[in-house]
Design a protein around this motif. Structure first.
Motif, PDB file in Angstrom:
ATOM      1  N   GLU A   1      -6.826  -4.270  -0.581  1.00 27.08           N
ATOM      2  CA  GLU A   1      -6.017  -5.347  -1.146  1.00 27.08           C
ATOM      3  C   GLU A   1      -6.889  -6.477  -1.674  1.00 27.08           C
ATOM      4  O   GLU A   1      -6.557  -7.106  -2.686  1.00 27.08           O
ATOM      5  CB  GLU A   1      -5.026  -5.881  -0.103  1.00 27.08           C
ATOM      6  CG  GLU A   1      -3.903  -4.906   0.216  1.00 27.08           C
ATOM      7  CD  GLU A   1      -2.833  -5.512   1.116  1.00 27.08           C
ATOM      8  OE1 GLU A   1      -1.688  -5.020   1.074  1.00 27.08           O
ATOM      9  OE2 GLU A   1      -3.128  -6.460   1.874  1.00 27.08           O
TER      10      GLU A   1
ATOM     11  N   GLU B   1       0.834  -1.209   0.000  1.00 24.72           N
ATOM     12  CA  GLU B   1       0.000   0.000   0.000  1.00 24.72           C
ATOM     13  C   GLU B   1       0.866   1.256   0.000  1.00 24.72           C
ATOM     14  O   GLU B   1       0.513   2.266  -0.612  1.00 24.72           O
ATOM     15  CB  GLU B   1      -0.944   0.000   1.206  1.00 24.72           C
ATOM     16  CG  GLU B   1      -2.062  -1.023   1.093  1.00 24.72           C
ATOM     17  CD  GLU B   1      -3.106  -0.896   2.200  1.00 24.72           C
ATOM     18  OE1 GLU B   1      -4.247  -1.308   1.977  1.00 24.72           O
ATOM     19  OE2 GLU B   1      -2.762  -0.398   3.304  1.00 24.72           O
TER      20      GLU B   1
ATOM     21  N   PHE C   1      -7.725   0.985   8.276  1.00 18.89           N
ATOM     22  CA  PHE C   1      -6.926   0.467   9.393  1.00 18.89           C
ATOM     23  C   PHE C   1      -5.604   1.230   9.547  1.00 18.89           C
ATOM     24  O   PHE C   1      -4.910   1.084  10.545  1.00 18.89           O
ATOM     25  CB  PHE C   1      -6.573  -1.008   9.178  1.00 18.89           C
ATOM     26  CG  PHE C   1      -7.745  -1.938   8.986  1.00 18.89           C
ATOM     27  CD1 PHE C   1      -8.866  -1.857   9.789  1.00 18.89           C
ATOM     28  CD2 PHE C   1      -7.709  -2.926   8.011  1.00 18.89           C
ATOM     29  CE1 PHE C   1      -9.932  -2.733   9.616  1.00 18.89           C
ATOM     30  CE2 PHE C   1      -8.756  -3.815   7.831  1.00 18.89           C
ATOM     31  CZ  PHE C   1      -9.878  -3.721   8.632  1.00 18.89           C
TER      32      PHE C   1
ATOM     33  N   PRO D   1      -6.045  -5.179  11.434  1.00 23.72           N
ATOM     34  CA  PRO D   1      -6.020  -5.154   9.959  1.00 23.72           C
ATOM     35  C   PRO D   1      -6.019  -6.558   9.346  1.00 23.72           C
ATOM     36  O   PRO D   1      -4.971  -7.185   9.194  1.00 23.72           O
ATOM     37  CB  PRO D   1      -4.700  -4.422   9.645  1.00 23.72           C
ATOM     38  CG  PRO D   1      -4.288  -3.744  10.920  1.00 23.72           C
ATOM     39  CD  PRO D   1      -4.819  -4.617  12.017  1.00 23.72           C
ATOM     40  N   VAL D   2      -7.200  -7.022   9.035  1.00 24.05           N
ATOM     41  CA  VAL D   2      -7.319  -8.320   8.373  1.00 24.05           C
ATOM     42  C   VAL D   2      -8.478  -8.237   7.384  1.00 24.05           C
ATOM     43  O   VAL D   2      -9.492  -7.597   7.643  1.00 24.05           O
ATOM     44  CB  VAL D   2      -7.508  -9.472   9.396  1.00 24.05           C
ATOM     45  CG1 VAL D   2      -8.711  -9.249  10.299  1.00 24.05           C
ATOM     46  CG2 VAL D   2      -7.598 -10.822   8.700  1.00 24.05           C
TER      47      VAL D   2
ATOM     48  N   PHE E   1       1.990  -9.867   5.546  1.00 27.10           N
ATOM     49  CA  PHE E   1       1.227  -9.914   6.803  1.00 27.10           C
ATOM     50  C   PHE E   1      -0.099 -10.673   6.631  1.00 27.10           C
ATOM     51  O   PHE E   1      -0.765 -10.990   7.616  1.00 27.10           O
ATOM     52  CB  PHE E   1       0.877  -8.505   7.277  1.00 27.10           C
ATOM     53  CG  PHE E   1       2.057  -7.576   7.481  1.00 27.10           C
ATOM     54  CD1 PHE E   1       3.201  -8.000   8.132  1.00 27.10           C
ATOM     55  CD2 PHE E   1       1.999  -6.258   7.043  1.00 27.10           C
ATOM     56  CE1 PHE E   1       4.265  -7.127   8.331  1.00 27.10           C
ATOM     57  CE2 PHE E   1       3.050  -5.376   7.250  1.00 27.10           C
ATOM     58  CZ  PHE E   1       4.197  -5.816   7.888  1.00 27.10           C
TER      59      PHE E   1
ATOM     60  N   CYS F   1      -4.601  -7.841   4.042  1.00 27.14           N
ATOM     61  CA  CYS F   1      -4.646  -7.007   5.247  1.00 27.14           C
ATOM     62  C   CYS F   1      -5.765  -5.984   5.218  1.00 27.14           C
ATOM     63  O   CYS F   1      -6.197  -5.506   6.258  1.00 27.14           O
ATOM     64  CB  CYS F   1      -3.313  -6.305   5.455  1.00 27.14           C
ATOM     65  SG  CYS F   1      -1.971  -7.461   5.741  1.00 27.14           S
ATOM     66  N   THR F   2      -6.196  -5.604   4.005  1.00 27.76           N
ATOM     67  CA  THR F   2      -7.217  -4.559   3.893  1.00 27.76           C
ATOM     68  C   THR F   2      -8.226  -4.942   2.803  1.00 27.76           C
ATOM     69  O   THR F   2      -7.915  -5.718   1.895  1.00 27.76           O
ATOM     70  CB  THR F   2      -6.588  -3.204   3.505  1.00 27.76           C
ATOM     71  OG1 THR F   2      -6.038  -3.289   2.180  1.00 27.76           O
ATOM     72  CG2 THR F   2      -5.483  -2.807   4.473  1.00 27.76           C
TER      73      THR F   2
END
Lengths: 421, 421
Positions: free
Chosen positions: B110, A110, A293, B269-270, B293, B106-107
């Motif tokens: 994404e 990101e 987040f 953040p998942v 992550f 994570c987001t």
């Protein structure tokens, strides 16, 4: 806890085709502490690979910071909150004074994606230069400029691939010449340059540290053509290179934007983009950027804890000292095992290039794979890098001490003896 | 803790131009619990806005899961680990049986970005359809198909904007007709369709719930033209719509890919992409996808804890009941205050459209802003949505109970009295 074979089968069934595992015999990890990972049978593995748990697996100070803040408040940045401001103030003190703004994200991807959005918007240009075996992340844009993703790679529009500063195979200056050529090609194609994006230790290209003067020359060329300089510090940052906190500092250049990631929260998903305030201001005039987040108080407290541990345990200094010791030991091995063609790197980011013949320098990819797997069988975790996966990648948590380096060197000697017998 | 004014100044200096704050008088939050946020003076605010802390701010079960796993192991998915497999198995049981694979990110950004990468690669098409005021995330690709980002929005290549199924201003079927038109334009332009990407409650367009039959028609058109269906469940998912776990289930369609995010880890953040295994397999044959992550054990345990709380506290059912109560109360207010033109939504995702004149339906943007700020002065947090920011967005944590709804309704009545006096 599940049996490893059942787990593997369930994983393949549920997670599907995009996922990969390390090692011929995958490792089933259940616990981590410091430089050690433990498998389901309680066997300890020396972690000489993971740069995310940079201050050591499950560092208690980081765990405590996460647990404490998660119990108090976890929300977004559209309210005022102390955590992001305190972290930003402290963190930016680690950068040259020109780099006074930070935008928080969750991943290095990101951060790099945003850096390029800003560069394209602010310069009005489109052309992006990356190295020939670069890796910068997983978004659609970044996948189009990350040839290291492999055979499925499709070069994105207005992406130019330049040579890495390969000190083992090319002449000094090849990287600069390649930048000059890309800029000339852009000029001829009528494409205005937006940015040079580079990993400051060229992790995926094979781990290189060009001379400062060369980097300064390359940077000057890009700036003269109107492009920005984006330093990808996701891998080399946070003291790993030993001599400096950030990889770019070794070259005496100040980038316009710096992306951060992996070790920033010791595994907690936190990343950031740091840069010149006028760039963020110009971007912000036309666009808002809100990452749900990104910059939440838990992420900020995790990152703050990592920074404090890095300082209080003097881990950058440790990276410098143990990295030096490790490279010396590798040089001794190189004298015994001619398969070692070159030893490179800074601090605790080390590349050991394996070749067939010091003249031919034929990449010894199969031997490298054998070494990595045999090291894993002896409970030491490393991997490979480079376009041919022929370079051993040794990149441990920064709490890796001399005794760990000794164990690694001793074991690597045994393995090299075995694979080259 | 810093003084709010100093904090605001430091924030503006450090975080730069891309950041925005809510409310004319920004809120300085220091603690959260259940549906309550607390400011620096200890004043409680009723949170009727945040969909991330969906099982309640700082839910102890989620905090405990994070703290416990962070102390044990936090690493990436290239080792075998129980957490991701156990979570994947449990989580996928919440989806129709065709959607059997998951990739963790994570987001939500994404997840959506990956969904489009997969769609474009697997279909061989490029054309993407989104609604005219869509918001799907912050990557370069997603910014180019998120007109809700505002005036700086630049439409990406091969992105078609279609009408939202606006039940207040357009005829039923307008959305379907708009899809048909976009597909026809693609055909004429020689662009093969890749996907229809839509938020299943059209959050940023103004909160709409088209008839199931219409959605089925639209989906059929896209599929007949070779495109995939991507349901963006980042906002409507996880039981918020009350009647179903996922927004798409209301329409009797099964998407090819489903993106998840915001409430998935209650702030941790998942995020994830769930979909048909043959799509992931086809993508994985040509590309690897590794998110450093993404799918780490801490994120998986956080998400697992959220899922368990959602079930054990029957929060979807609560969303249904309290949402119904809230809409009834809003209807009563609408009878008193003609500025309320329409009340929409499902479960605890409610839109209250404010207008000047029930015939003209002129968006009452200024009144909406005044309502939001006056509610904040009375310690109740809501916001607005829609292209004119004229729709009150009421979207609280799912632990919002009837007494909270009563407090909101009572206060909203006072505020409407004041702004329309």
């Amino acid at each position: 806890m599940q049996d490893s074979q059942n787990l593997l089968a369930a994983r393949q069934r549920l997670l599907g085709g995009g996922y990969r595992l390390f090692y011929d015999q995958p490792l089933h990890v259940v616990r981590g502490e410091g430089v050690w990972l433990y498998d389901a049978q309680g066997q300890a593995y020396l972690d000489a690979y993971n740069n995310v748990a940079s201050v050591g697996h499950c560092h208690p100070a980081v765990v405590a910071a996460i647990a404490s803040q998660a119990a108090q408040l976890n929300t977004h940045t559209r309210y005022l909150n102390d955590a992001i401001v305190e972290f930003a103030e402290d963190f930016l003190s680690e950068f040259p004074p020109e780099l006074r703004n930070i935008t928080m994200t969750c991943t290095g991807s990101e951060a790099n994606d945003l850096a390029l959005r800003i560069a394209r918007q602010v310069t009005g240009g489109e052309g992006i230069m990356v190295t020939r075996w670069a890796y910068h992340g997983v978004t659609s844009l970044l996948a189009g400029l990350s040839p290291a993703l492999g055979e499925g790679f499709q070069r994105g529009e207005n992406v130019w691939l330049i040579d890495a500063p390969d000190s083992y195979r090319t002449q000094p200056g090849a990287w600069v010449a390649s930048i000059a050529q890309a800029l000339e090609e852009m000029r001829q194609a009528g494409v205005k340059p937006a940015a040079l994006l580079f990993d400051t230790i060229f992790s995926s290209d094979g781990i290189f540290s060009p001379e400062a003067q060369r980097v300064q020359q390359g940077v000057a060329l890009v700036r003269a053509a109107g492009g920005l300089i984006i330093a990808d510090e996701v891998q080399p940052g946070f003291g790993r290179t030993g001599s400096q906190r950030w990889g770019f500092l070794r070259y005496g250049v100040t980038p316009d934007l710096v992306s951060l990631g992996k070790p920033m929260g010791n595994g907690h998903p936190v990343a950031a983009l740091v840069g010149r305030p006028e760039l963020f201001a110009e971007f912000g005039r036309r666009q808002r950027y809100f990452n749900t987040f990104g910059g939440n108080p838990v992420s900020c407290r995790a990152a703050q804890a990592v920074l404090q541990v890095l300082r209080s345990e003097q881990l950058q200094n440790n990276a410098q000292e143990v990295g030096c010791f490790l490279r010396q030991g590798l040089c001794t091995l190189a004298a015994q095992y001619p398969v070692i063609g070159d030893i490179r790197g800074e601090g605790l980011f080390i590349g050991v290039e394996l070749v067939l013949g010091h003249e031919q320098k034929t990449p010894a990819s199969q031997i490298a794979a054998a070494v990595v797997n045999k090291m894993r069988q002896r409970q030491i975790l490393i991997s490979t890098t480079g376009p041919q996966a022929s370079i051993l990648k040794i990149r441990p948590p920064l709490v890796f001490r001399q005794q760990h380096a000794e164990l690694l060197l001793q074991t690597l000697g045994q393995v090299l003896e075995e694979v080259t017998a």
